[in-house]
Every structure is written in structure tokens, then in C-alpha cells.
Design a protein around this motif. Structure first.
Motif, PDB file in Angstrom:
ATOM      1  N   VAL A 121      -0.361   0.301   9.807  1.00  0.00           N
ATOM      2  CA  VAL A 121      -0.977   1.351   8.639  1.00  0.00           C
ATOM      3  C   VAL A 121      -0.650   0.732   7.251  1.00  0.00           C
ATOM      4  CG1 VAL A 121      -1.317   3.529   7.761  1.00  0.00           C
ATOM      5  CG2 VAL A 121      -1.103   3.244  10.163  1.00  0.00           C
ATOM      6  N   ASN A 122       0.673   0.454   7.217  1.00  0.00           N
ATOM      7  CA  ASN A 122       0.987  -0.187   5.963  1.00  0.00           C
ATOM      8  C   ASN A 122       0.668  -1.548   5.446  1.00  0.00           C
ATOM      9  OD1 ASN A 122       2.842   1.610   4.233  1.00  0.00           O
ATOM     10  ND2 ASN A 122       4.351   1.131   5.877  1.00  0.00           N
ATOM     11  N   TYR A 123       0.298  -2.279   6.530  1.00  0.00           N
ATOM     12  CA  TYR A 123      -0.458  -3.526   6.499  1.00  0.00           C
ATOM     13  C   TYR A 123      -1.823  -3.368   6.009  1.00  0.00           C
ATOM     14  CZ  TYR A 123      -2.499  -7.961   7.394  1.00  0.00           C
ATOM     15  OH  TYR A 123      -3.323  -9.235   7.335  1.00  0.00           O
ATOM     16  N   PHE A 124      -2.427  -2.480   6.597  1.00  0.00           N
ATOM     17  CA  PHE A 124      -3.710  -2.243   6.024  1.00  0.00           C
ATOM     18  C   PHE A 124      -3.862  -1.720   4.828  1.00  0.00           C
ATOM     19  CE2 PHE A 124      -8.068  -0.940   6.104  1.00  0.00           C
ATOM     20  CZ  PHE A 124      -8.279   0.350   5.712  1.00  0.00           C
ATOM     21  N   PHE A 125      -2.964  -0.844   4.343  1.00  0.00           N
ATOM     22  CA  PHE A 125      -3.060  -0.204   3.081  1.00  0.00           C
ATOM     23  C   PHE A 125      -2.808  -1.191   1.901  1.00  0.00           C
ATOM     24  CE2 PHE A 125      -4.872   3.683   3.218  1.00  0.00           C
ATOM     25  CZ  PHE A 125      -4.273   4.732   4.251  1.00  0.00           C
ATOM     26  N   TYR A 126      -1.551  -2.048   2.193  1.00  0.00           N
ATOM     27  CA  TYR A 126      -1.125  -2.942   1.283  1.00  0.00           C
ATOM     28  C   TYR A 126      -2.005  -3.863   1.215  1.00  0.00           C
ATOM     29  CZ  TYR A 126       3.156  -1.010  -0.145  1.00  0.00           C
ATOM     30  OH  TYR A 126       4.362  -0.250  -0.753  1.00  0.00           O
ATOM     31  N   GLY A 127      -2.717  -4.278   2.346  1.00  0.00           N
ATOM     32  CA  GLY A 127      -3.765  -5.301   2.202  1.00  0.00           C
ATOM     33  C   GLY A 127      -4.968  -5.050   1.134  1.00  0.00           C
ATOM     34  N   GLU A 128      -5.464  -3.669   1.357  1.00  0.00           N
ATOM     35  CA  GLU A 128      -6.250  -3.406   0.558  1.00  0.00           C
ATOM     36  C   GLU A 128      -5.845  -3.124  -1.018  1.00  0.00           C
ATOM     37  OE1 GLU A 128      -9.623  -0.908   1.718  1.00  0.00           O
ATOM     38  OE2 GLU A 128      -9.508  -2.641   3.174  1.00  0.00           O
ATOM     39  N   THR A 129      -4.846  -2.740  -1.373  1.00  0.00           N
ATOM     40  CA  THR A 129      -4.249  -2.744  -2.785  1.00  0.00           C
ATOM     41  C   THR A 129      -4.068  -4.028  -3.270  1.00  0.00           C
ATOM     42  OG1 THR A 129      -2.921  -1.199  -1.860  1.00  0.00           O
ATOM     43  CG2 THR A 129      -2.404  -1.666  -4.077  1.00  0.00           C
ATOM     44  N   VAL A 130      -3.586  -5.145  -2.293  1.00  0.00           N
ATOM     45  CA  VAL A 130      -3.331  -6.300  -2.942  1.00  0.00           C
ATOM     46  C   VAL A 130      -4.698  -7.192  -3.264  1.00  0.00           C
ATOM     47  CG1 VAL A 130      -2.615  -8.902  -2.100  1.00  0.00           C
ATOM     48  CG2 VAL A 130      -1.233  -6.781  -1.845  1.00  0.00           C
ATOM     49  N   THR A 131      -5.833  -6.868  -2.565  1.00  0.00           N
ATOM     50  CA  THR A 131      -7.019  -7.406  -2.608  1.00  0.00           C
ATOM     51  C   THR A 131      -7.638  -6.938  -3.856  1.00  0.00           C
ATOM     52  OG1 THR A 131      -7.194  -7.510  -0.178  1.00  0.00           O
ATOM     53  CG2 THR A 131      -9.241  -8.123  -1.233  1.00  0.00           C
ATOM     54  N   ASP A 132      -7.290  -5.885  -4.037  1.00  0.00           N
ATOM     55  CA  ASP A 132      -8.122  -5.137  -5.472  1.00  0.00           C
ATOM     56  C   ASP A 132      -7.309  -5.635  -6.590  1.00  0.00           C
ATOM     57  OD1 ASP A 132      -8.762  -1.825  -4.158  1.00  0.00           O
ATOM     58  OD2 ASP A 132      -9.751  -3.829  -3.876  1.00  0.00           O
ATOM     59  N   TYR A 133      -6.083  -5.626  -6.701  1.00  0.00           N
ATOM     60  CA  TYR A 133      -5.166  -6.094  -7.865  1.00  0.00           C
ATOM     61  C   TYR A 133      -4.989  -7.135  -7.834  1.00  0.00           C
ATOM     62  CZ  TYR A 133      -4.987  -0.807  -8.573  1.00  0.00           C
ATOM     63  OH  TYR A 133      -5.426   0.275  -8.688  1.00  0.00           O
ATOM     64  N   PHE A 134      -4.805  -7.917  -7.103  1.00  0.00           N
ATOM     65  CA  PHE A 134      -4.240  -9.390  -7.338  1.00  0.00           C
ATOM     66  C   PHE A 134      -5.424 -10.435  -6.745  1.00  0.00           C
ATOM     67  CE2 PHE A 134       0.269  -8.611  -7.776  1.00  0.00           C
ATOM     68  CZ  PHE A 134       0.364  -7.404  -7.147  1.00  0.00           C
ATOM     69  N   VAL A 138      -5.214 -14.103  -4.754  1.00  0.00           N
ATOM     70  CA  VAL A 138      -5.690 -14.189  -3.440  1.00  0.00           C
ATOM     71  C   VAL A 138      -6.631 -15.223  -3.275  1.00  0.00           C
ATOM     72  CG1 VAL A 138      -6.844 -12.970  -1.788  1.00  0.00           C
ATOM     73  CG2 VAL A 138      -5.069 -11.943  -2.812  1.00  0.00           C
ATOM     74  N   GLN A 139      -7.326 -15.464  -4.276  1.00  0.00           N
ATOM     75  CA  GLN A 139      -8.494 -16.410  -4.160  1.00  0.00           C
ATOM     76  C   GLN A 139      -8.204 -17.718  -4.085  1.00  0.00           C
ATOM     77  OE1 GLN A 139     -10.731 -14.727  -2.674  1.00  0.00           O
ATOM     78  NE2 GLN A 139     -12.606 -14.963  -4.079  1.00  0.00           N
ATOM     79  N   ARG A 140      -7.070 -17.973  -4.887  1.00  0.00           N
ATOM     80  CA  ARG A 140      -6.548 -19.205  -5.093  1.00  0.00           C
ATOM     81  C   ARG A 140      -5.878 -19.775  -3.583  1.00  0.00           C
ATOM     82  NH1 ARG A 140      -3.292 -18.750 -10.586  1.00  0.00           N
ATOM     83  NH2 ARG A 140      -1.903 -17.675  -9.116  1.00  0.00           N
ATOM     84  N   GLU A 141      -4.992 -19.052  -3.041  1.00  0.00           N
ATOM     85  CA  GLU A 141      -4.338 -19.464  -1.839  1.00  0.00           C
ATOM     86  C   GLU A 141      -5.098 -19.126  -0.692  1.00  0.00           C
ATOM     87  OE1 GLU A 141      -1.266 -20.451  -2.456  1.00  0.00           O
ATOM     88  OE2 GLU A 141      -1.279 -19.781  -4.521  1.00  0.00           O
ATOM     89  N   GLU A 142      -5.205 -20.480   0.166  1.00  0.00           N
ATOM     90  CA  GLU A 142      -6.461 -20.492   1.210  1.00  0.00           C
ATOM     91  C   GLU A 142      -5.864 -19.368   2.409  1.00  0.00           C
ATOM     92  OE1 GLU A 142      -9.180 -21.637   0.960  1.00  0.00           O
ATOM     93  OE2 GLU A 142      -9.795 -20.896   2.995  1.00  0.00           O
ATOM     94  N   ARG A 145      -6.772 -15.971   1.483  1.00  0.00           N
ATOM     95  CA  ARG A 145      -8.064 -15.643   1.155  1.00  0.00           C
ATOM     96  C   ARG A 145      -8.602 -15.229   2.761  1.00  0.00           C
ATOM     97  NH1 ARG A 145     -12.830 -17.722   0.964  1.00  0.00           N
ATOM     98  NH2 ARG A 145     -12.384 -19.262   1.934  1.00  0.00           N
ATOM     99  N   ILE A 146      -8.341 -15.991   3.679  1.00  0.00           N
ATOM    100  CA  ILE A 146      -8.624 -15.586   4.969  1.00  0.00           C
ATOM    101  C   ILE A 146      -8.169 -14.408   5.373  1.00  0.00           C
ATOM    102  CG2 ILE A 146      -8.836 -16.412   7.260  1.00  0.00           C
ATOM    103  CD1 ILE A 146      -8.805 -19.200   6.408  1.00  0.00           C
ATOM    104  N   LYS A 149     -10.325 -11.792   3.726  1.00  0.00           N
ATOM    105  CA  LYS A 149     -11.845 -11.562   4.006  1.00  0.00           C
ATOM    106  C   LYS A 149     -11.730 -11.015   5.305  1.00  0.00           C
ATOM    107  CE  LYS A 149     -15.863 -14.571   4.525  1.00  0.00           C
ATOM    108  NZ  LYS A 149     -16.752 -13.850   4.516  1.00  0.00           N
ATOM    109  N   TYR A 150     -10.876 -11.216   6.255  1.00  0.00           N
ATOM    110  CA  TYR A 150     -11.215 -10.588   7.597  1.00  0.00           C
ATOM    111  C   TYR A 150     -10.071  -9.361   7.538  1.00  0.00           C
ATOM    112  CZ  TYR A 150     -14.365 -14.491   8.284  1.00  0.00           C
ATOM    113  OH  TYR A 150     -15.055 -15.360   8.263  1.00  0.00           O
ATOM    114  N   HIS A 151      -9.673  -8.799   6.474  1.00  0.00           N
ATOM    115  CA  HIS A 151      -8.757  -7.819   6.713  1.00  0.00           C
ATOM    116  C   HIS A 151      -8.834  -6.831   7.277  1.00  0.00           C
ATOM    117  CE1 HIS A 151      -5.206  -5.580   5.052  1.00  0.00           C
ATOM    118  NE2 HIS A 151      -6.041  -4.434   4.987  1.00  0.00           N
ATOM    119  N   ARG A 152     -10.094  -6.195   7.323  1.00  0.00           N
ATOM    120  CA  ARG A 152     -10.197  -4.887   8.062  1.00  0.00           C
ATOM    121  C   ARG A 152     -10.272  -5.219   9.615  1.00  0.00           C
ATOM    122  NH1 ARG A 152     -14.148  -0.600   5.342  1.00  0.00           N
ATOM    123  NH2 ARG A 152     -13.200  -0.576   3.466  1.00  0.00           N
TER     124      ARG A 152
END
Lengths: 429, 421
Positions: A121-134, A138-142, A145-146, A149-152
Motif C-alpha cells: 500500500v505504501n508503494y502504491f501511494f508513494y508511487g502516485e505522489t512521486v509521479t505527481d510531484y517529481f 521521473v521522465q528523465r530516468e528510464e 519512467r517504466i 507508467k505501469y505503476h498501478r
């Protein structure tokens, strides 16, 4: 009865001891090991036990508040880490309580599975936060990025693994207990983890949205205790015999006042009012911006009633202070229900405190039980009344659409802006 | 030791403490009973199950024909019925202690959560409908706040309803309600989101699960020998593997037929002029025939070099695989749950099959999987939702977004820079 009740209140002990004695036919309460540091013990050794307890609680309260100030000074990153640690400790405390029941039957995997679900659950939530704010980072590091993109999908796969493990771990004759524990873990995750992520969202909105709510809850706790100590007479609710109506109402007014003053002081500083942003170039968090209109002094006309009392015609206030009234009101009126919920929970499982982490106060959960509803409320409040959606996030989403969808949205937006008069003849603006 | 003893006091020592549920009454209709009176009990049961299965499948086809709106209503009814069945089981344990408000609170929470989810969905898909009505505007704008306030009222009612000496049971029931809401209500809304993506995303997963159920049963009936899992002694490895292959083939063929009709393939949209749902569009590239070259291995087997397929059929393989391999875990979870609370079936709604929950236990994980699959691999964000959010922004923000979008579109050549359009 009157005498023993007031004796209990003055002692600062929960009345659950006498309560539990009558409930369970005289069985003694679980003794909590006294882990007050030796230093304090010796310093207070000559006082009676009643005042000693008062002093221990007081000193620890001051220690926690000082710690809180230090963390604020250290900045958002440290705050996020602290929130994360508090969350893990709360989860651990609750799971340990469940485990004590569970373990006696030698059932497998409960703790492993609980920690695994916490991780998912932490991985899911932190992933969403990181994607939004950073986003740019995220786009720079390959690999990032993957993952983003397939986070959910990845989070869901991880959760499913845990689910299947649970099904495979079911043991005959103990199904019901195992299902109870499964439910226990999930409700704990829902309460503890979701709230901690909402706190972090609030933090990113501006540190003032983090500090003012938490301080209001703490202030309400302390003020209600003081008012109850000096003026307390009418009990508030059977669940918590220590609470009184006088404490409740006194705490309410004191907290609203405190909220107004604290917001006034904090609104003057950019480091509190600006949204936290991640600077790609310096790879650190920055809090620098043009303060929004919420944090700019405005003249307000005082209603006639108050004019005669206070003697001024207008007053200069930050609009945020009006919002702080709403936050303090919630903290004083509804926040305590979180505390009652936790008291009921402790009664249900016949424990005095969640754990013994803080001497005189119990576990971390004991300190944070009123905070839960507060974090969700602040988040919903911000989403409903303060900010709109994040424009850069919208642009990101726009860029992933198909061309015909992009064109459709663009044309609708253009028509809307022309309608509003923002885009006149300036087609090439 | 002291703590453990005291914590073990309530009904957790073993599974034998709850009152036994009375055996389910036989609700088979009289007609069927008379028609089958001549057969032995084993075949009679088989025939009843078979007839009811056909009846349910026919109802399913009928509703599909009637359209998306009816399907939404059906999903909602099923959700309410499943919730009711689970809460009734909990209530039987709870009621014996004369505790107040459990059922009212449970239904109240169901209402709150549904209100929250439908509000989010309705606002997205019916944006134009909503814009026209003032009262709805207010409800939509402060939707989250209103939902949260409603939920909080229920929470406070729960705290006020706590009764001395029964705290633990009340907390268990509170958790019970919430986990049930999480499972049934969330999933039903994901089903509806899938439905709006295109009816094929609703039909293929559900049919794959049903097909897996039936073919695993048939394979198990004829070839079953090795038991699969202690939880469900009737399941066998032969049934499991046979069901897997049949479901993949079924999904493949079924998608081929559905992908040809716009009615199934197009996203469901609400037409504000005619006040109806329409499914009309240019089929996306997922639903356009493509030539695929077969890998040499299959070429030797089948004798063809290339094959014409819809890309969607590849996705259907993923969906069917999930339905056959992971879907059954939902069924095992439900079996374990029934063992734990010593009930044979969730309810007696369908003769021969048990309750609605019994039919839908494998569907849960499926709905979430399809939703996650779609958002990860198929579609991007929802355009109308994006538009709605754009329109909420402050005017200065809207202007800056407009400029960014315009420059992006001009760059991509989608928009002509010099014209006014």
C-alpha cells in the motif's frame, strides 16, 4: 463514588482500571512496565506518586513539542520521513495487539503478510505522489519512467500476490480468526496509511496546512485537560470518564483562539505558506513563491456586535485565519471522536495503552488517535474550498491523449475563454 | 500469559462458538420439482443447476440487449444484494447480543460510499447534463466535502452506539462492514467504469469467469482425480488446467465475434440532446483487423502463414488467463469465509446455486484486474474529466494552459498556426 472519580481525574490515570475491575470480576489490569528513564525517577523521587505522574507527563509533553519544532526547522524532507516513521510505528503497534491474540494459536504468516501489505500500500501511494510531484525527474530516468507508467498494474500485482498467499495460508479450524485478522490488517491500513499520505499531500500544499491542524489538535488535547482539571464537573461520554463538558467547551474556545493567533504569526512567512516544490536543478525542495491571496492582509469590517465589544471598526487579517477557524472547530468538536474510537478500541481489547513507547503517555498511537480524522478533513477541505486541480498535472495528462481528443479539448477551452472575454480578438496571444 | 488469556476470552478460541446457521430451506419452485420427480437425487440436483444456469445466462443476454443503462441498474442491484447477504451473516452473530444500530449503520455506510462513487462517475460522464442544472452544480463542486461529512456522521453515530461489555464485537462488525464495502462496492463501480469503456470490456471478462467455472466443473466431472486445494475439496487439478485452456480458446473466439459490432466496441457516451446513451464511434485500432504472421512453430501446426485477427484478441488472452488462474482464488477466499462462519451458501436466492454472492465470488478480482489493465495498457486519461478540471481552474491558469496547449498542437502540426480555427 464522587470522591473516587475526582481522585482518578486528579491522578491523571485513566479510569479504565476501576471500569475494568467491575467489568471482568476483579481481574487486575495489565501492568505496564515503568520505562521512565532513571534520571527522571531520581529527580522526582521525593514527590508523591500523583504529582510525579503529572511531572513526567508534563516533561514528556514539552519534549515532544520541542522535537516537533526542530523537525519543522529541518524542512519538508525530514518531515516526510518522520510522518513515514510514525505511520510504521502506529501500524506496528496495532498489528502487535492483533498478533498477541493470533499468536496463541500458532497460526502462520500473519505478521509477514501484514508487513507485506503495508509495503504494497505504501508503494502504491508513494508511487502516485512521486509521479505527481517529481514528474520531470521521473521522465528523465528510464527505469523510473517504466515503473511510473505501469505503476498501478505493478502495485495491483504485488497486492494480489499477498492475497493469494493469504488464501493459501488458511488453516482448518481457525478460518474465522484468520479472516478477522485479514480484516484487521486491512482496516488498519485504511486508517493509518491513507491518513499519513493525506498528511503528506497537505504538507506539499504548504507547511502551514500541516502545522496548524496538528497544533490545533494538540492544543485542544492540552486545553481540554486543563479546563477539565480546574473546572471539570459534568461527564461527557461513558467511553472516556475523564472527559467533561467543561473541558470540551473550554477547549473549543481556547483552540479557536489559538488557531487564529498561530495562523496570524505563520502567515507572515513564505517558508510556511508556499507550496513545497521540487527543484530539478538543485535536486532539493524549495519553498519560494508569490504568496497567494489567502496570505495577504486584508481589511475586514467587524460585525456591529463585536464592534462594541472590541472597540475597533475594521481589523486587518489574513483570509487564511477565517479558514483556521473552520479547522480549529473541527479539531475541537469532531477530532475527539477519533479519541473516543481509540478508547473504545482499547476497552474492547482490554489494554490500557497501545504500547509503552512514551513514558507517561503510552504508545505513539495514543498521541495520534485524534489526528486521523483531522488529516482527512484538511485534505477534503483543501480540495473542496481552496485549490483547484494542479495545472501542470493537467497538461501532462493532456499530452497523453490522442490528437483528435486534444483538438476537441483545445477548441472547447478556447470557446470557454472567448465566452469569458479572456480571449478577444487576440487570436495570436 | 495474563494478557493472552484475557484477550482470548471472547468468541475467538475456536470456530465453534457462533450459533449455527439453520440449514437453507429448499426454495426450488414446485414446477421443477414435479417435472424432475422421477429422477434420482443426484441427477435432479444436476438438472436444477443446469436449468438455473441457462436461465441466468438468458437473463444476462436479455439485459445486454436492453442496453447500458439497464446493465448499470443490474450491476447496482447485484451489489446491493451481495452487500445485504454478507451483512445478514454478520448480523446473525451480532443480533444474539441485542446490540443496537448495526443494520442501520451498515446500510447508511453503503449509501454514503455509493453516493461518493456515483457522484464521481456521474460528474465525469454526464458533464454536459450537469452543467445545465444549478443545484447539481453545487452538489458536484463540493461533492467530496459532502460525502465526507455524510461518512463522518455515520462514524460519530458508531462511536455513540458503543455499548459497555460488547466493545470488541462492535469493533469487529465495524471492520466487517468496511471490508465488505471495500470488496463489493468498489468492485461494482470498477465494473461500471469498465462498462463505459466499451461493453466488450464488461462482457468478455464476465463470460470468461463463467466459462471457467463451467468448463472446470465439466473437466473435473469427467476427468477429475487430483485434489487442488484443501479449502475446496471438489476442485481438481484436471478441472483447473482443462478449464484454463478452454477459457482461453473461448475468450479468443468470443472476442472475435464481439469485436465486429460497434455496439460492443465503442465507449458508452451520454448524448445530452436525445437524453440517451449512445455507442457509436470510429472503432479504435484495437478493433480493426490486422495481419499477424504466425511464429514458425504454429505455422507448422496450422498450415497458415499469416492470420487476420483483432489486436483485442491478444488482450483477451491476458484476460482469460487471469480469469482461470487467479480468479479461482476469489472463490477459495469465499469458500474459506463460508467455512469460517459455518454456512453452506451465502443465501438461498437461487435454487441449486445459493446466493448471489456465491455466483459472483470469482468476479471480484476480475473487475479490478480489468480496470487496472485498461488504465495501464489501453486508454489514457478520460478527456471529459480533463476538460471538467480545466474549466475549474482560475482564469489566469486557464490562459497559461491554453497557450501551452496551443504551442504544443502547432508544434505537432495538428493545429494550423495562422488560421483562426
Amino acid at each position: 463514588l464522587q470522591e473516587s472519580e475526582s481522585e482518578n481525574k486528579l491522578d491523571g490515570e485513566t479510569a479504565s482500571d476501576s471500569e475494568s475491575k467491575s467489568e471482568f470480576g476483579g481481574s487486575p489490569p495489565v501492568p505496564t512496565s515503568d520505562d521512565t528513564p532513571e534520571v527522571l525517577n531520581r529527580a522526582l523521587s521525593n514527590l508523591s506518586s500523583r504529582w510525579k505522574n503529572w511531572w513526567v507527563r508534563g516533561i514528556l509533553t514539552l519534549a515532544m513539542i520541542t522535537f516537533f519544532f526542530i523537525i519543522i526547522y529541518l524542512g519538508p524532507m525530514v518531515l516526510m520521513t518522520i510522518v513515514m516513521c510514525v505511520q510504521i510505528k502506529c501500524f506496528h503497534e496495532i498489528i502487535t495487539i492483533g498478533y498477541n491474540v493470533y499468536h496463541s494459536y500458532d497460526l502462520p504468516w500473519f505478521r509477514t503478510l501484514s508487513w507485506y501489505f503495508l509495503l504494497c500500500v505504501n508503494y502504491f501511494f508513494y508511487g502516485e505522489t512521486v509521479t505527481d510531484y517529481f514528474f520531470t525527474l521521473v521522465q528523465r530516468e528510464e527505469p523510473l519512467r517504466i515503473l511510473s507508467k505501469y505503476h498501478r498494474f505493478i502495485s495491483f500485482a504485488l497486492y494480489l500476490t499477498g492475497f493469494c498467499m493469504f488464501v493459501l495460508s488458511l488453516v482448518k479450524k481457525h478460518y474465522r480468526l484468520q479472516f478477522y485478522m485479514f480484516g484487521w490488517t486491512h482496516v488498519t491500513l485504511l486508517i493509518v496509511v491513507t491518513q499519513s499520505h493525506l498528511i503528506i499531500h497537505n504538507l506539499f500544499e504548504g507547511m502551514i496546512w500541516f502545522i496548524v491542524p496538528i497544533s490545533c489538535v494538540i492544543c485542544n488535547d492540552i486545553m481540554a485537560y486543563m479546563f477539565g482539571f480546574f473546572f471539570g464537573r459534568t461527564p461527557l461520554i461513558k467511553l472516556s470518564p475523564k472527559k467533561t463538558w467543561e473541558g470540551f467547551i473550554g477547549g473549543f474556545f481556547a483552540t479557536v483562539l489559538f488557531g487564529l493567533l498561530l495562523s496570524y504569526v505563520m502567515s507572515g512567512y513564505r517558508c510556511f505558506t508556499c507550496p513545497v516544490e521540487f527543484n530539478n536543478d538543485t535536486n532539493s525542495f524549495t519553498v519560494d513563491c508569490e504568496p497567494s491571496e489567502l496570505f495577504q492582509l486584508q481589511e475586514y469590517n467587524i460585525p456591529l456586535v463585536l464592534q462594541s465589544v472590541v472597540g475597533w471598526k475594521t481589523v486587518r487579517m489574513y483570509p487564511f485565519q477565517i479558514h483556521s477557524i473552520a479547522l480549529s472547530t473541527f479539531a475541537s468538536l469532531i477530532g475527539p471522536f477519533g479519541g473516543f474510537f481509540a478508547s473504545g478500541f482499547k476497552r474492547a481489547f482490554k489494554i490500557k495503552d497501545f504500547a509503552n513507547t512514551i513514558p507517561g503517555h503510552g504508545g505513539i498511537m495514543d498521541r495520534f488517535d485524534c489526528q486521523y480524522l483531522m488529516a482527512t478533513f484538511v485534505n477534503v477541505y483543501i480540495a473542496s474550498f481552496i485549490r483547484g486541480p494542479n495545472p501542470s498535472k493537467l497538461i501532462q495528462q493532456f499530452l497523453t491523449l490522442r490528437p483528435d481528443q486534444q483538438l476537441h479539448i483545445f477548441n472547447t477551452l478556447k470557446a470557454h475563454l472567448v465566452d469569458k472575454g479572456m480571449l478577444g480578438r487576440l487570436e495570436d496571444a | 500469559v495474563d494478557l493472552e488469556e484475557r484477550l482470548g476470552e471472547l468468541d475467538l478460541r475456536s470456530d465453534s462458538d457462533i450459533p449455527d446457521v439453520p440449514p437453507p430451506t429448499d426454495s426450488t419452485p414446485e414446477i421443477l420439482k414435479r417435472a424432475l420427480s422421477g429422477l434420482s437425487a443426484r441427477w435432479k440436483n444436476w438438472w436444477i443447476r443446469g436449468i438455473l444456469t441457462l436461465a441466468m445466462i438468458s437473463v444476462f443476454f436479455l439485459i445486454i440487449y436492453l442496453g447500458s443503462f439497464m446493465l448499470m441498474l443490474l450491476v447496482l442491484s447485484i451489489q446491493v444484494k451481495c452487500y445485504h447477504e454478507i451483512i445478514t451473516i454478520g448480523y446473525r452473530v451480532y443480533h444474539s447480543y441485542d446490540l443496537p444500530w448495526f443494520r442501520s449503520l451498515s446500510w447508511y455506510f453503503l449509501l454514503c460510499v455509493n453516493y461518493f462513487f456515483y457522484g464521481e462517475t456521474v460528474a465525469d460522464y454526464f458533464a454536459t447534463f450537469v452543467q445545465r442544472r444549478e443545484q447539481l452544480q453545487f452538489l458536484i463542486r463540493y461533492h467530496r466535502f459532502i460525502s465526507f461529512a455524510l461518512y463522518l456522521t455515520g462514524f460519530c453515530m458508531f462511536v455513540l452506539s458503543l455499548v459497555k461489555k460488547h466493545y470488541r464485537l462492535q469493533f469487529y462488525m465495524f471492520a466487517w462492514t468496511h471490508v465488505t464495502l471495500l470488496i463489493t462496492v468498489t468492485q461494482s463501480h470498477l465494473v461500471i467504469q469498465n462498462l463505459f469503456e466499451g461493453m466488450i470490456w464488461f462482457l468478455v471478462p464476465i463470460s470468461s469467469v463463467i466459462c471457467n467455472d463451467i468448463t472446470a466443473y465439466i473437466f473435473g466431472f469427467f476427468f477429475g482425480r487430483t485434489p487442488l486445494i484443501k479449502l475446496s475439496p471438489k476442485k481438481t487439478w484436471e478441472g483447473f488446467i482443462g478449464g484454463f485452456f478452454s477459457t482461453v480458446v473461448f475468450g479468443f473466439i468470443f472476442s472475435y465475434f464481439l469485436a465486429q459490432h460497434q455496439y460492443f466496441v465503442c465507449p458508452v457516451e451520454y448524448n445530452s440532446e436525445t437524453n440517451r446513451f449512445v455507442t457509436e464511434c470510429e472503432p479504435s485500432e484495437l478493433f480493426q483487423m490486422k495481419k499477424y504472421s504466425l511464429p514458425p512453430l504454429l505455422q507448422a501446426v496450422l498450415g497458415w502463414e499469416t492470420v487476420n485477427m483483432y489486436p483485442f484478441q491478444m488482450h483477451s488472452i491476458a484476460l482469460s488467463t487471469f480469469a482461470s488462474l487467479i480468479g479461482p482464488f476469489g472463490g477459495f477466499f469465499a469458500s474459506g469465509f463460508k467455512r469460517a462462519f459455518k454456512i453452506k451458501d451465502f443465501a438461498d436466492t437461487i435454487p441449486g446455486h445459493g446466493g448471489i454472492m456465491d455466483r459472483f465470488d470469482c468476479q471480484y478480482l476480475m473487475a479490478t484486474f480489468v480496470h487496472v489493465y485498461i488504465t495501464s495498457f489501453i486508454r489514457g486519461p478520460n478527456p471529459s474529466k480533463l476538460l471538467k478540471q480545466l474549466l475549474i481552474l482560475q482564469p489566469e491558469q486557464q490562459l497559461s494552459v491554453y497557450k501551452t496547449l496551443k504551442s504544443h498542437l502547432v508544434e505537432k502540426g495538428i493545429l494550423q498556426p495562422s488560421l483562426r480555427g
